[in-house]
Structures are given as C-alpha cells and as structure tokens.
Write a protein that holds these residues in place. Structure first.
Motif, PDB file in Angstrom:
ATOM      1  N   ASN A 170       0.815  -1.220   0.000  1.00 26.31           N
ATOM      2  CA  ASN A 170       0.000   0.000   0.000  1.00 26.31           C
ATOM      3  C   ASN A 170       0.849   1.272   0.000  1.00 26.31           C
ATOM      4  O   ASN A 170       0.584   2.203   0.745  1.00 26.31           O
ATOM      5  N   THR A 173      -1.072   4.745  -0.531  1.00 27.50           N
ATOM      6  CA  THR A 173      -2.189   5.175   0.311  1.00 27.50           C
ATOM      7  C   THR A 173      -2.053   6.622   0.768  1.00 27.50           C
ATOM      8  O   THR A 173      -2.946   7.443   0.565  1.00 27.50           O
ATOM      9  N   ASN A 174      -0.949   6.966   1.395  1.00 24.56           N
ATOM     10  CA  ASN A 174      -0.697   8.348   1.823  1.00 24.56           C
ATOM     11  C   ASN A 174       0.777   8.509   2.199  1.00 24.56           C
ATOM     12  O   ASN A 174       1.580   7.584   2.037  1.00 24.56           O
ATOM     13  N   SER A 177       2.174   5.731   4.836  1.00 30.30           N
ATOM     14  CA  SER A 177       2.508   4.420   4.276  1.00 30.30           C
ATOM     15  C   SER A 177       3.689   4.531   3.320  1.00 30.30           C
ATOM     16  O   SER A 177       4.549   3.640   3.262  1.00 30.30           O
ATOM     17  N   GLU A 255       2.010  -4.801   4.463  1.00 30.45           N
ATOM     18  CA  GLU A 255       1.126  -3.651   4.604  1.00 30.45           C
ATOM     19  C   GLU A 255       1.684  -2.687   5.646  1.00 30.45           C
ATOM     20  O   GLU A 255       2.073  -3.096   6.741  1.00 30.45           O
ATOM     21  N   SER A 258      -1.365   3.382   7.806  1.00 25.44           N
ATOM     22  CA  SER A 258      -1.688   4.583   7.034  1.00 25.44           C
ATOM     23  C   SER A 258      -2.303   5.685   7.894  1.00 25.44           C
ATOM     24  O   SER A 258      -2.478   6.806   7.420  1.00 25.44           O
ATOM     25  N   CYS A 371       2.809   2.838  -7.704  1.00 27.26           N
ATOM     26  CA  CYS A 371       1.864   3.949  -7.612  1.00 27.26           C
ATOM     27  C   CYS A 371       2.161   4.905  -8.765  1.00 27.26           C
ATOM     28  O   CYS A 371       3.100   4.685  -9.539  1.00 27.26           O
ATOM     29  N   VAL A 411      -5.641  -4.395   4.173  1.00 32.29           N
ATOM     30  CA  VAL A 411      -5.412  -4.325   2.731  1.00 32.29           C
ATOM     31  C   VAL A 411      -5.396  -5.749   2.179  1.00 32.29           C
ATOM     32  O   VAL A 411      -4.395  -6.466   2.292  1.00 32.29           O
TER      33      VAL A 411
END
Length: 420
Positions: A170, A173-174, A177, A255, A258, A371, A411
């Motif tokens: 992930n 995510t932001n 993370s 994972e 986040s 990403c 996730v």
C-alpha cells in the motif's frame, strides 16, 4: 553564549557526519556493484512460520502466495500460530492448507513468544530434524513466486541467516505508508544490499527472513523477547560472529500503517524496543568493536545508537537556549534569533540528507514502487518529514511504559493485484 550555540549545533552536525558517513559509501557500492549470481546445489526443506493475531482478512492470501511458489511443494510446510485470536484466523489458515496451532497466553504476549511456542512444538515432534531452515513471515505479507527459490540459493551458499527485499502492498495510500515503504526500500537497496556486497553482516527487519534450524536448536527455540525481537536477534547474532546474508531477488510485500495514530503506536514500540536492545547489548557491541575490530558490530551499534539520543539532547539543548532568550533582558535577546537560525539550519541540513536518500531510492527502485509517477515524486518530499516525526515518538518512548499491541491489517490483495 551566541558562539556556544553555533558551535554546539556545528559539533552535532559533524558528529552525525562522522558516525554515519559510511552509509554514503554503502550508497556508492550499491550503485556501482552488481550482486553475484548464485546457484543452489540442493533444494532444502523448509518450514514457514507465521505468527498471526486476528488476521483472518489477510492471512489466506499469504498462504496462497506460499502455495504458488516455484519451488517443490513437498519441501515446504506452512505453520500458523493463531496467537490469542478472537476471530477465525485458525479456520481460514487451515482451509488455506496450513498446519495450525492455537495459543492462548495473556501473560507472555508478542511475536517472540509465539515463535518460541511453535519452535518448541516442532522440536518435540517427529519432524524435529525434518527442516534445514525456517522462514518467518507476518500474516499481512505476500511473496513473489520465486521468493523461496531465490532465498534457497543464498542459504545453500553457506549463510545461516538470510533476509530479503522488502516492498509494500500500500505504498500509494498516503505519506505515512509511503514513508515506511521508502525507508524499507532504502534499507534493502542501500544498506543490506551494500553490506552483502562488502561481506559485512546485514540486519533483519521485522519480517521476510530465513534461519538455519541449527541456530534455533542452539538457542533452544526463539529466545528474543524484547519489543523489537528482530533487531535483538540481528545484534545477538552479529555479536556471536554470525554473518547475516541478503537476497535482493527474493521480494516480499507487506502492509504499512496509514493512520498517524496507528503509526505512532507502532513506532513507539519500535523506539522503546531500540532502547531495550541498546541497554542489553550496547556495551557488548562496543566491546566487540574495540576488541575484535568488527565493522558489523560498529554498523549495528550505529543502528541502535547514538542518533536518537544525540538528536533528543540537541533538541532539548536548543529549547533551553530558546527559553533563556525569551526570559532574558537586554542583549541576551539575541539568543532567540541565533537559536532559531541554528534550529532551522540543522533542520534544513538533515532534511536535505534524508531527501537525497529518498530521491535516490525512488529513482533506482522506480519500477518496484507501485503507484503513480506524481505520487512517487511527491512522497520524496514528505519522506524527511515522516522521519522527523520519530523525534517526539522517541522522546515519549524514553518515559512511557510500552507494551506489544497488534496492528490491524485490512489491505486484502493478491500478489497479482499488488504488482499490477
């Protein structure tokens, strides 16, 4: 007073540079050298150990990724410790094809105790001599299909402990993370990879590692129960002269938290665990550096100290100077702008260094980061800020009692979905 403030902050910068300049050498080595190709003469038999607490949402995909390995299935057994679970983790694991043991113990809580529990079960069973080594994973992990085959090559070459390339499910995510993810990618590429090239010892980072069965037998199970049992095991091994290997071709995904609350709690435990490890092993590491001239021990000593202690001392000292300036009269008020300028200068210097490593890692690992290009670039700027948030966490960890608490994983992705 003013010259003392400037000199103090300059000395701190020089101290950090001297202590950690070797990591720039690591970066250079990682860029210019290529890992040696290894082949395995033997396909070893392994047990996979997974400690899980209320992980029914994600553990099925991990076991599935293990079952899909390009490695003979008859040479890999999967064990799950459903540790103090209140959900159906055990049922999901059995249905996925794992050998499951349920453990209920509220007194001895944590991954280290769960590992010791399952190792003792295996070593008192008919399979006590069946396995050459043990893989250790967390329930939220996913494995590339060649993971075990690649790890087997390094293991077969003589390394009794092997760690792997750690990526994330992930990343996008932001900024939280992504901060974790970029740190682990840097650790894999520019620390463990370089250590492997130079023949010094690597370090285990939480999950995705392989241990020779002889080590477990020598230790009488898993004896490391501090809050950061991974770094405790690494340092204990290095002090004993063990060289931990690294396999960059073996890729694992996990994972990352986040939310800031979850991240705070996890890193609070890590910070407290580092203090525990430093308290227990710091003197032994320093002794090994002096007597054995062990660079691996020096590297591990720098890993657990003195960075955070010096940072906290620096922050505290500058705040004292600032308070003196605020409550002083006359010429002493010049302390305020001088201290603020020193703090800003230190912040900028460390921000640039952290940004450099974040940017370098992003560029070289571009194809491994799953990403958008825009997020990859943006998160290089937030990476230093993520690292700076360790400062208040480390300060709180000095005074607060911290206990192991589980991290919720939600996730749910297959290995195919992660790589898309």
């Amino acid at each position: 007073m003013l010259s003392f403030i400037n000199n103090f902050n300059f000395v701190i910068l020089i101290f950090f540079t001297l202590c950690y300049s070797y990591q720039f050498v690591y970066a250079f080595v990682a860029l210019v050298s290529k890992p040696k190709t290894k082949t395995a003469k033997k396909l070893h038999r392994y047990a996979v150990i997974i400690s899980a607490r209320n992980e029914s949402a994600v553990i099925g995909e991990l076991i599935k990724s293990i079952k899909q390995q390009n490695y003979p299935a008859e040479l890999v057994d999967v064990y799950v410790v459903a540790d103090n679970c209140t959900d159906n983790t055990a049922e999901v694991s059995r249905n996925a094809g794992a050998i499951v043991y349920e453990r209920f113990n509220q007194q001895y809580v944590g991954k280290g105790y769960a590992l010791d529990y399952i190792f003792n079960i295996i070593h008192s069973s008919p399979k006590k001599d069946a396995y050459d080594g043990y893989f250790v994973f967390d329930a939220d992990n996913l494995l590339d299909e060649n993971y075990i085959a690649e790890m087997n090559k390094v293991f077969d070459s003589g390394y009794r402990v092997v760690t792997s390339y750690r990526n994330s499910k992930n990343y996008a995510t932001n900024w939280i993370s992504a901060g974790y993810s970029l740190w682990f990618l840097r650790e894999a590429k520019y620390l463990n990879n370089a250590r492997m090239q130079l023949g010094t010892s690597c370090a285990i980072s939480g999950t995705g590692f392989l241990i020779h069965s002889d080590i477990i037998k020598e230790n009488g199970g898993w004896k490391h129960h501090l809050l950061t049992e991974d770094i405790e095991f690494s340092i204990d091994s290095v002090i004993k002269g063990e060289i931990i290997g690294y396999c960059g071709a073996a890729k694992i995904y996990d994972e990352q938290p986040s939310s800031f609350e979850q991240s705070w709690n996890q890193r609070l435990r890590w910070s407290k665990g580092f203090y525990q490890v430093f308290g227990k092993y710091g003197a032994k590491l320093a002794k090994s550096v002096v007597k054995r001239r062990s660079f691996s021990c020096y590297d591990m000593l720098m890993t657990i100290s003195p960075a955070m202690f010096v940072t906290i001392a620096s922050v505290f000292t500058n705040l004292v100077f600032l308070m003196i300036g605020m409550f002083s009269l006359g010429n002493n008020t010049a302390i305020i702008p001088t201290t603020l300028m020193a703090i800003a200068s230190s912040f900028l210097n460390f921000y640039c260094i952290l940004y450099f490593f974040g940017l370098l890692t992003t560029i070289t690992e571009w194809n491994q980061i799953h990403c958008s290009a825009g997020k990859k670039i943006f998160y290089t700027f937030t990476f230093p800020i993520f690292i700076f948030t360790y400062i208040p966490i480390a300060i709180v960890a000095l005074f607060k009692k911290v206990e192991w608490t589980p991290i919720t994983h939600s996730v749910v992705k297959s290995i195919e979905e992660v790589r898309q």
